[in-house]
Scaffold this motif. Structure first.
Motif, short mmCIF file in Angstrom:
data_model
loop_
_atom_site.label_atom_id
_atom_site.label_comp_id
_atom_site.label_asym_id
_atom_site.label_seq_id
_atom_site.Cartn_x
_atom_site.Cartn_y
_atom_site.Cartn_z
N SER A 149 -4.06 -46.54 12.68
CA SER A 149 -2.60 -46.51 12.59
C SER A 149 -2.07 -47.81 12.00
N LEU A 150 -2.62 -48.94 12.47
CA LEU A 150 -2.17 -50.25 11.98
C LEU A 150 -2.40 -50.39 10.48
N LEU A 151 -3.63 -50.11 10.03
CA LEU A 151 -3.96 -50.26 8.62
C LEU A 151 -3.17 -49.28 7.75
N THR A 152 -3.02 -48.05 8.24
CA THR A 152 -2.26 -47.06 7.48
C THR A 152 -0.83 -47.52 7.26
N GLN A 153 -0.18 -47.98 8.32
CA GLN A 153 1.21 -48.41 8.22
C GLN A 153 1.37 -49.60 7.27
N ILE A 154 0.49 -50.60 7.41
CA ILE A 154 0.62 -51.81 6.59
C ILE A 154 0.32 -51.51 5.12
N MET A 155 -0.71 -50.69 4.88
CA MET A 155 -1.05 -50.37 3.49
C MET A 155 0.04 -49.52 2.83
N LEU A 156 0.61 -48.56 3.57
CA LEU A 156 1.69 -47.75 3.01
C LEU A 156 2.93 -48.59 2.73
N LYS A 157 3.26 -49.46 3.68
CA LYS A 157 4.43 -50.33 3.50
C LYS A 157 4.25 -51.25 2.31
N GLY A 158 3.00 -51.72 2.10
CA GLY A 158 2.73 -52.62 0.98
C GLY A 158 2.42 -51.88 -0.30
N LYS A 159 2.50 -50.56 -0.28
CA LYS A 159 2.22 -49.72 -1.46
C LYS A 159 0.84 -50.00 -2.05
N VAL A 160 -0.14 -50.14 -1.14
CA VAL A 160 -1.53 -50.38 -1.55
C VAL A 160 -2.20 -49.04 -1.79
N CYS A 202 -12.85 -50.78 8.30
CA CYS A 202 -12.52 -51.03 6.90
C CYS A 202 -11.78 -49.86 6.25
N PHE A 203 -10.77 -50.19 5.46
CA PHE A 203 -10.08 -49.23 4.59
C PHE A 203 -10.43 -49.59 3.14
N PRO A 204 -11.15 -48.73 2.41
CA PRO A 204 -11.35 -48.98 0.98
C PRO A 204 -10.02 -48.94 0.24
N ILE A 205 -9.76 -49.95 -0.58
CA ILE A 205 -8.51 -50.03 -1.31
C ILE A 205 -8.76 -50.50 -2.74
N LYS A 206 -7.75 -50.32 -3.60
CA LYS A 206 -7.78 -50.89 -4.94
C LYS A 206 -7.35 -52.36 -4.84
N GLN A 207 -8.16 -53.25 -5.37
CA GLN A 207 -7.84 -54.67 -5.31
C GLN A 207 -6.63 -54.98 -6.19
N SER A 208 -5.75 -55.83 -5.68
CA SER A 208 -4.59 -56.25 -6.48
C SER A 208 -4.20 -57.67 -6.08
N ASP A 209 -3.24 -58.23 -6.79
CA ASP A 209 -2.80 -59.61 -6.52
C ASP A 209 -1.67 -59.67 -5.50
N SER A 210 -1.23 -58.53 -5.02
CA SER A 210 -0.08 -58.53 -4.11
C SER A 210 -0.37 -57.72 -2.85
N LEU A 211 -1.47 -58.04 -2.20
CA LEU A 211 -1.82 -57.34 -0.96
C LEU A 211 -1.02 -57.91 0.20
N PRO A 212 -0.61 -57.06 1.12
CA PRO A 212 0.24 -57.53 2.24
C PRO A 212 -0.48 -58.49 3.17
N ASN A 213 0.27 -59.47 3.66
CA ASN A 213 -0.27 -60.41 4.65
C ASN A 213 0.02 -59.90 6.05
N HIS A 214 -0.99 -59.96 6.91
CA HIS A 214 -0.82 -59.56 8.31
C HIS A 214 -1.85 -60.33 9.12
N PRO A 215 -1.47 -60.86 10.30
CA PRO A 215 -2.40 -61.70 11.06
C PRO A 215 -3.69 -61.00 11.50
N GLU A 216 -3.67 -59.66 11.61
CA GLU A 216 -4.87 -58.95 12.07
C GLU A 216 -5.70 -58.36 10.94
N ILE A 217 -5.21 -58.46 9.69
CA ILE A 217 -5.88 -57.79 8.58
C ILE A 217 -6.46 -58.81 7.60
N LYS A 218 -7.70 -58.56 7.18
CA LYS A 218 -8.37 -59.40 6.20
C LYS A 218 -8.83 -58.53 5.03
N TYR A 219 -9.29 -59.21 3.95
CA TYR A 219 -9.72 -58.50 2.74
C TYR A 219 -11.05 -59.07 2.26
#
Length: 296
Positions: free
Chosen positions: A174-185, A210-227
């Protein structure tokens, strides 16, 4: 000659009696399980946790557990020894000792049906039924050598007991889904778990969800999420169908498969999930690909 024979017979009787009275158990129960050593191991631990007055007192060996029961004024120690027979069957021997009445039990067992026999058989039968019920709820299919997929991921590092993994996954999904959707990842595949450390003795793990994502220069910052970038690995693979709480049954199956086939592996499994547990449904239709990386 008769005297020699008599002395020899007496010595045999004395030695046999001494062995019988000093053997480290009073009674033994045996059965064959249609599953792996690891599944029996984990099922014993799950079963005892639901019983009042019992605890695991020694689990230093993967294929041997010591369990202590308290019944009134008696303390029984069960030593479970598990041996793989085939890819999908194990032999289980349960050695039972009453620590306070061992000699009395050994003297009585040859001549009567004792309480330790009745209680031991009933307890092991209860476990046997619980084990078979559990086996019916999942399926593991070994597919052999394969490769994991390389991808870029957003992940959350976690740790805890194996049985807590699914709970951690559900929260972080739920956490990763919300942050990735909000950041349009843009997502790039199904989520997976990367085990970074597995302590088989105490059933604890450290892992990345892990959530597989497309790498970009504008990934959202969140204290619990790393890349990071996750690289392809050679591995052996299994398909697991069932509740993800017990997907570690496939880890044990792969571990035993590697041992039988002399394949050196790192005990850091990767699980790729194809169903969302939050959606429910028939658990036997849930699918996960389980990989055990080969040693480099």
């Amino acid at each position: 000659m008769k005297k020699i024979v008599s002395v020899a017979i007496m010595l045999i009787v004395v030695i046999t009696a001494a062995w019988y009275l000093t053997k480290p158990y009073d009674y033994v129960v045996r059965f064959t399980a249609k599953t792996t050593v690891g599944t029996v191991n984990q099922s014993i631990k799950s079963w005892y946790a639901a019983i009042e007055g019992t605890e695991i007192i020694d689990q230093t060996q993967f294929d041997e557990l010591k369990q202590q029961f308290t019944f009134g004024d008696s303390t029984h120690v069960y030593t479970w020894k598990i041996q793989a027979l085939t890819d999908s069957t194990s032999r289980v021997k349960v050695y039972i000792k009453d620590t306070d009445h061992s000699i009395a039990n050994k003297l009585a067992i040859p001549f009567s049906r004792t309480s330790i026999e009745k209680r031991s058989e009933a307890n092991v039968k209860e476990f046997y039924d619980v084990l078979n019920s559990h086996i019916d709820k999942f399926k593991v299919t070994i597919e052999g050598k394969s490769k994991t997929r390389a991808t870029y991921v957003a992940y959350t590092p976690l740790k805890g007991l194996q049985v807590e993994k699914a709970k951690g996954m559900m929260y972080n999904y739920s956490l990763l889904t919300q942050i990735m959707l909000k950041g349009k990842v843009e997502l790039n595949g199904t989520p997976f778990v990367e085990i970074t450390h597995w302590n088989i003795k105490n059933d604890s793990i450290q892992y990345n969800f892990c959530f597989p994502i497309k790498q970009s220069d504008s990934l959202p910052n969140h204290p619990e999420i790393k890349y990071k970038r996750y690289y392809e690995k050679d591995a052996i693979k299994a398909i697991y169908n069932g509740n993800y709480i017990t997907s570690d049954r496939a880890w044990y199956a792969l571990k035993e498969y590697a041992e039988r086939n002399n394949i050196e592996v790192d005990l850091t499994p990767i699980e790729v999930f194809y169903n969302n547990p939050n959606m429910g449904g028939d658990e036997l239709q849930w699918k996960a690909e389980i990989f055990m990386p080969l040693k480099e």
